[in-house]
Design an enzyme around this catalytic site. Structure first.
Site, short mmCIF file in Angstrom:
data_model
loop_
_atom_site.label_atom_id
_atom_site.label_comp_id
_atom_site.label_asym_id
_atom_site.label_seq_id
_atom_site.Cartn_x
_atom_site.Cartn_y
_atom_site.Cartn_z
N ASP A 40 52.17 9.96 15.91
CA ASP A 40 53.63 10.04 15.95
C ASP A 40 54.05 11.44 15.49
OD1 ASP A 40 56.41 9.54 15.20
OD2 ASP A 40 55.99 7.42 15.31
N PHE A 88 60.50 1.60 19.64
CA PHE A 88 59.85 0.90 18.54
C PHE A 88 58.81 -0.06 19.11
CE2 PHE A 88 60.61 0.10 13.93
CZ PHE A 88 59.41 -0.57 13.75
N ASP A 109 52.65 -2.61 13.67
CA ASP A 109 53.49 -3.58 12.98
C ASP A 109 54.95 -3.18 12.89
OD1 ASP A 109 53.07 -1.40 11.04
OD2 ASP A 109 53.97 -2.76 9.58
C1 PRP Z 1 51.20 4.46 11.34
C2 PRP Z 1 50.01 4.67 12.26
C3 PRP Z 1 49.50 6.01 11.87
C4 PRP Z 1 50.76 6.75 11.44
C5 PRP Z 1 51.20 7.64 12.54
O1 PRP Z 1 50.73 3.96 10.13
O2 PRP Z 1 49.03 3.67 12.09
O3 PRP Z 1 48.58 5.95 10.80
O4 PRP Z 1 51.74 5.76 11.18
O5 PRP Z 1 52.34 8.30 12.20
P1 PRP Z 1 52.42 9.88 11.95
O6 PRP Z 1 51.78 10.56 13.15
O7 PRP Z 1 53.91 10.12 11.90
O8 PRP Z 1 51.74 10.19 10.68
P2 PRP Z 1 51.63 3.21 9.05
O9 PRP Z 1 51.96 4.16 7.95
O10 PRP Z 1 52.77 2.52 9.75
O11 PRP Z 1 50.60 2.16 8.44
P3 PRP Z 1 49.75 1.04 9.17
O12 PRP Z 1 48.60 1.72 9.86
O13 PRP Z 1 49.31 0.18 8.03
O14 PRP Z 1 50.63 0.32 10.15
#
Ligand code: PRP
Length: 183
Positions: A105, A154, A161
């Site tokens: 992201d 989203f 999640d």
């Molecule tokens: C989400 C996803 C990545 C991160 C990506 O994790 O799994 O690890 O966000 O976003 P970024 O590129 O902006 O860093 P999240 O923190 O939602 O935790 P999760 O894996 O437990 O869902």
């Protein structure tokens, strides 16, 4: 309480489409990695389902590891500060790592982890992400292997999640805005 399906606006990728894409991705990775004794590192929690499927579609002799980080918490976007809440359990000096993520992201998580692993002595760090949202990127980081490039919506399911729910949906869908209080 309602079903998970009732909270989904539309399906982005069906279970079958995900499986077909992972088959192709696994073959591509196999061609690149078969001589490299790779270590696959899954970023918990979101990547746990993708990890299980991608390592089986890339039948290279390899080992697996898990790391847990916290950056989002239950917030909608990354705070930028990445914390390792569970570290890997082995020496990675000289290893070829393939970090397995569910979504790329802003890039905060993966740019932090890439630096972290290189500082620990990894020889190479490749990135494999199921989903890429390039429109949200704030860090200069790219995946070596990408399943699907997605718009800025989203998305939940297949590991992803909203407030820890929907990870066990077998497909990837767009969450109805009323579920998360959006427009
Ligand atoms: C989400 C996803 C990545 C991160 C990506 O994790 O799994 O690890 O966000 O976003 P970024 O590129 O902006 O860093 P999240 O923190 O939602 O935790 P999760 O894996 O437990 O869902």
């Amino acid at each position: 309480m309602g079903t998970m399906d009732q909270d989904i606006l539309r399906v982005l990728y069906t279970q079958e489409e995900i499986a077909a894409r992972i088959k192709v991705l696994g073959e591509e990775m196999y061609a690149d990695l078969r001589e490299k004794d790779p270590l696959f590192i899954s970023v918990l929690r979101g990547a746990f389902i993708f990890m299980a499927d991608i390592v089986r579609s890339c039948p290279v002799k390899s080992d697996v590891e898990f790391i847990a980080v916290s950056s989002y918490g239950n917030a909608m976007s990354s705070s930028g500060a990445v914390q390792i809440t569970r570290d890997i359990q082995q020496d990675i000096t000289g290893r070829h790592l393939v970090v397995i993520e569910d979504i790329l992201d802003s890039g905060n998580t993966l740019s932090y982890l890439k630096q972290y692993f290189l500082a620990k002595g990894a020889a190479e760090v490749s990135i494999c992400t199921l989903l890429d949202k390039p429109s949200r990127r704030t860090k200069a980081i790219q995946a070596n292997y990408t399943g699907f490039t997605v718009p800025d919506e989203f998305v939940v399911g297949y590991g992803l999640d909203y407030c820890q729910k929907y990870r066990n949906l077998p497909y990837i869908g767009v969450l109805k805005p009323e579920v998360y209080g959006g427009e």
